[in-house]
Design an enzyme around this catalytic site. Structure first.
Site, PDB file in Angstrom:
ATOM      1  N   ASP A   1       0.824  -1.195   0.000  1.00 26.00           N
ATOM      2  CA  ASP A   1       0.000   0.000   0.000  1.00 26.00           C
ATOM      3  C   ASP A   1       0.862   1.250   0.000  1.00 26.00           C
ATOM      4  OD1 ASP A   1      -2.610   1.282   2.158  1.00 26.00           O
ATOM      5  OD2 ASP A   1      -2.356   1.295  -0.015  1.00 26.00           O
TER       6      ASP A   1
ATOM      7  N   ASP B   1      -9.463  -0.931   3.561  1.00 24.35           N
ATOM      8  CA  ASP B   1      -8.957  -0.590   4.887  1.00 24.35           C
ATOM      9  C   ASP B   1      -9.802  -1.229   5.965  1.00 24.35           C
ATOM     10  OD1 ASP B   1      -8.289   2.733   3.728  1.00 24.35           O
ATOM     11  OD2 ASP B   1      -6.960   0.992   3.857  1.00 24.35           O
TER      12      ASP B   1
END
Lengths: 248, 414
Positions: free
Chosen positions: B195, B341
């Site tokens: 990420d 997330d």
């Protein structure tokens, strides 16, 4: 003993804090954030303490004085952290006041400041009860129960829930007293909080004796009542002074 | 006494946006913990998926073997995710947005229908719920279709959309917790690093995606949770605010938008078939948005007290007020968090729940702290930031600290 009992024990320890949360804290988002950060600070302090004490464990459980030292150092460390917390809060208060001026809203009232202190104390209390009571409760959801020597009449889970309740109350309101003491520079308040914390901690040592909890727990709750009364007196005094200032 | 007429102070409204994004994250984590603790060891099904393609963990291997195997698994998974994201960027570049949206809808349907169905079956098995096939299928089908519609089109009540997004996150997170232990932890760390790379490096796929969307002034088709905007009273509408919104468009945590689609849904259980159905869903993201309709809503939502105030449009003041407001101090605009997330936070907490309740609490606090830090960085840097790294790093750190320090100490003392 079954899910109902497990939930019951959890609520004994956390019930009043839950109602405090729902009625006062959940209305203002900033207080929720304060609660979360103070819980985090308490957790970090526990981790650091256990890191330090890891070397000395397991303690010999027949003598009581190693535990006394353990409690003393833990309380000292946490009170030091409370002072640090207050200093950070002071800086935050200044930032908030400056921001309020810029946005042309009124500055923080006394009640606002007390609410922030309450949220901070509640965070500490909730963290304490989660780690010292709720984490032990997982077996309580099953079909059996557990008794210990120091309190042979009632289940262990109930004892720990009651003690956790006492500590939650002490933590919550002593934070209010402490913040006020540091703000006003009032020595009595400043000394009151650590000594009550220490006394409450030491009183749990009484549980070492057989059936010791018959003496230990009422004394603990005596400390709780002392804290509550002192807090009430202090808050009343501050509020009436404030009001008199506001009116005059 | 004029007590009741006192004007409201800052305390009443400060930090509201943060709470609005924290609440669904907390709810998702709580639901996953609940699922994990109820369905804990009831089914010993082994999930074969891309995430275990390189190595299947057995409890008899040594630690080093497990670690190595987990590393291989994670590398394979991250590689697949990278490829999928690049394909997504390619599709977006070629303007196949319609196709992406339809694919998103299909993925949602699969998640809600099949994964939701499997979990419902676990529940039925465990609690012996008396229900027949046909009713079950009808209910499941309706549930899935409503979910797809809610996520696809935003004409529904926002609470339904938000609820379904949280549910999708919860279902996928639960499936991830079924992976073997070492693989899960190494995978989380690997994804956090990915990420970080994908959003911050200039060649990262997610950054390319954001820049493409910005330059075309389009919305990224993605599964994104959008907190309900904080509506303050009036403010002047018009071009000024619109420009601010465009300028702030990159202030979204869309790191995981695309990753949310890049979920590898491997649905194989010993109970059902023997075929390995490995679906790599690229998350095209179904941006459940009605573009035009929402823009006007955005204008309203931008009416923050700070934006009002700086009507003169001076950049200095603007930057400052945006900065302060970005910190959650009376900000405008909704904070958006990608569904990926949600998923990976919940996976971390779910994995912690498989050990003990204390670790759950510690990991929850760590993740919330990480999210807070990320939001603050967001306000500081004013561009798209990855939401995973800080929280996952703190979460993993606190998990291991709690497990090896705190627990030992507490159990020795008590």
């Amino acid at each position: 003993m079954t899910v109902a009992a497990g939930i019951g024990y959890a609520l004994v320890a956390l019930g009043p804090s839950l109602s405090l949360f729902i009625s006062v804290i959940s209305k203002k988002p900033f207080l929720i954030l304060t609660l979360l950060s103070s819980t985090l600070v308490w957790l970090i302090s526990l981790i650091i303490l256990s890191g330090i004490w890891r070397a000395f464990l397991p303690l010999n459980s027949t003598t009581w004085w190693p535990f006394a030292i353990l409690i003393f150092t833990s309380v000292a460390f946490q009170e030091g952290l409370r002072l640090l917390f207050w200093k950070v809060y002071k800086r935050l208060e200044d930032i908030l006041d400056a921001f309020a001026d810029r946005v042309s809203k009124p500055r923080l009232y006394l009640t606002d400041k007390m609410q922030i202190a309450l949220a901070g104390g509640l965070g500490h209390g909730v963290a304490h009860s989660v780690f010292f009571c709720l984490s032990l409760l997982t077996p309580a959801f099953g079909p059996a129960t557990y008794f210990v020597n120091s309190c042979s009449q009632i289940p262990f889970f109930l004892v720990s829930a009651i003690i956790a309740l006492a500590f939650v109350t002490v933590h919550t309101f002593s934070m209010v007293i402490a913040f006020n003491g540091y703000t006003e520079g009032n020595k009595v308040d400043q000394l009151f909080v650590p000594s009550v914390h220490l006394a409450a901690g030491m009183m749990t040592l009484i549980n070492f004796a057989y059936d010791g909890c018959i003496i230990g727990i009422p004394l603990l709750f005596l400390m709780v009542i002392l804290t509550l009364m002192h807090c009430r007196r202090m808050v009343w005094r501050r509020l009436t002074e404030n009001q008199r200032q506001g009116n005059s | 006494m004029a007590q009741t007429q006192r004007p409201k102070t800052l305390l009443d409204s400060l930090g509201e946006e943060i709470i609005r994004i924290l609440t669904p994250v907390s709810i998702c984590m709580f639901l996953v913990v609940l699922l994990v603790s109820i369905l804990n060891s009831s089914s010993s099904l082994s999930v074969t998926s891309i995430a275990t393609i390189a190595y299947s963990e057995t409890s008899s291997d040594s630690s080093w073997d497990k670690f190595l195997g987990a590393l291989l698994n994670s590398l394979a998974f991250v590689a697949v995710v990278t490829v999928a994201t690049f394909i997504l960027v390619l599709f977006f570049y070629l303007r196949c947005t319609k196709f992406l949206k339809i694919y998103m809808g299909f993925s949602s349907f699969v998640v809600l229908g099949f994964m939701g169905g499997e979990i419902a079956l676990f529940f039925i098995e465990k609690f012996s719920v008396p229900i027949d096939c046909i009713t079950f299928l009808v209910l499941l089908f309706n549930f899935a279709v409503v979910g797809v519609l809610a996520v696809f089109m935003s004409k529904m009540a926002i609470i339904v959309t938000q609820g379904y997004l949280v549910l999708i996150g919860m279902l996928v997170a639960y499936w991830f917790t079924l992976l073997p232990e070492w693989t899960t932890w190494v995978l989380l760390v690997a994804l956090a690093l990915y990420d970080l790379a994908a959003v911050l490096l200039p060649v990262g796929p997610l950054r390319l995606l954001v820049e493409l969307a910005m330059s075309r002034d389009e919305d990224i088709p993605a599964l994104v949770y959008e907190a309900r905007p904080v509506t303050h009273h009036d403010s002047a509408s018009g071009p000024v605010q619109r420009r601010i919104w465009r300028g702030r468009q990159n202030v979204t945590l869309d790191s995981e938008d695309n990753l949310s689609s890049n979920i590898n849904v491997n649905v194989v259980s010993d109970l059902s078939s023997t075929a390995n159905i490995v679906q790599a869903n690229h998350s095209g993201t179904r941006m459940a948005r009605v573009e035009e309709g929402q823009v006007s809503e955005r204008d309203a939502e931008l009416s923050a007290p700070l934006i009002d105030r700086r009507m003169d449009g001076q950049d200095g003041v603007l930057a400052e007020s945006l900065m302060l407001e970005g910190m959650g101090l009376g900000s405008s605009g909704a904070i958006k968090l990608g569904l990926g997330d949600f998923i990976f936070y919940s996976v971390l907490v779910g994995r912690a729940a498989m050990y003990d309740f204390m670790t759950v609490y510690a990991c929850y606090l760590a993740i919330v702290a990480g999210l807070g830090i990320t939001l603050m960085l967001l306000a500081l840097y004013q561009k798209a930031l990855p939401a995973l790294p800080v929280s996952i790093a703190l979460g993993v750190l606190f998990y291991f600290l709690t497990r090896f320090l705190l627990e030992v100490s507490l159990y020795n003392v008590l």
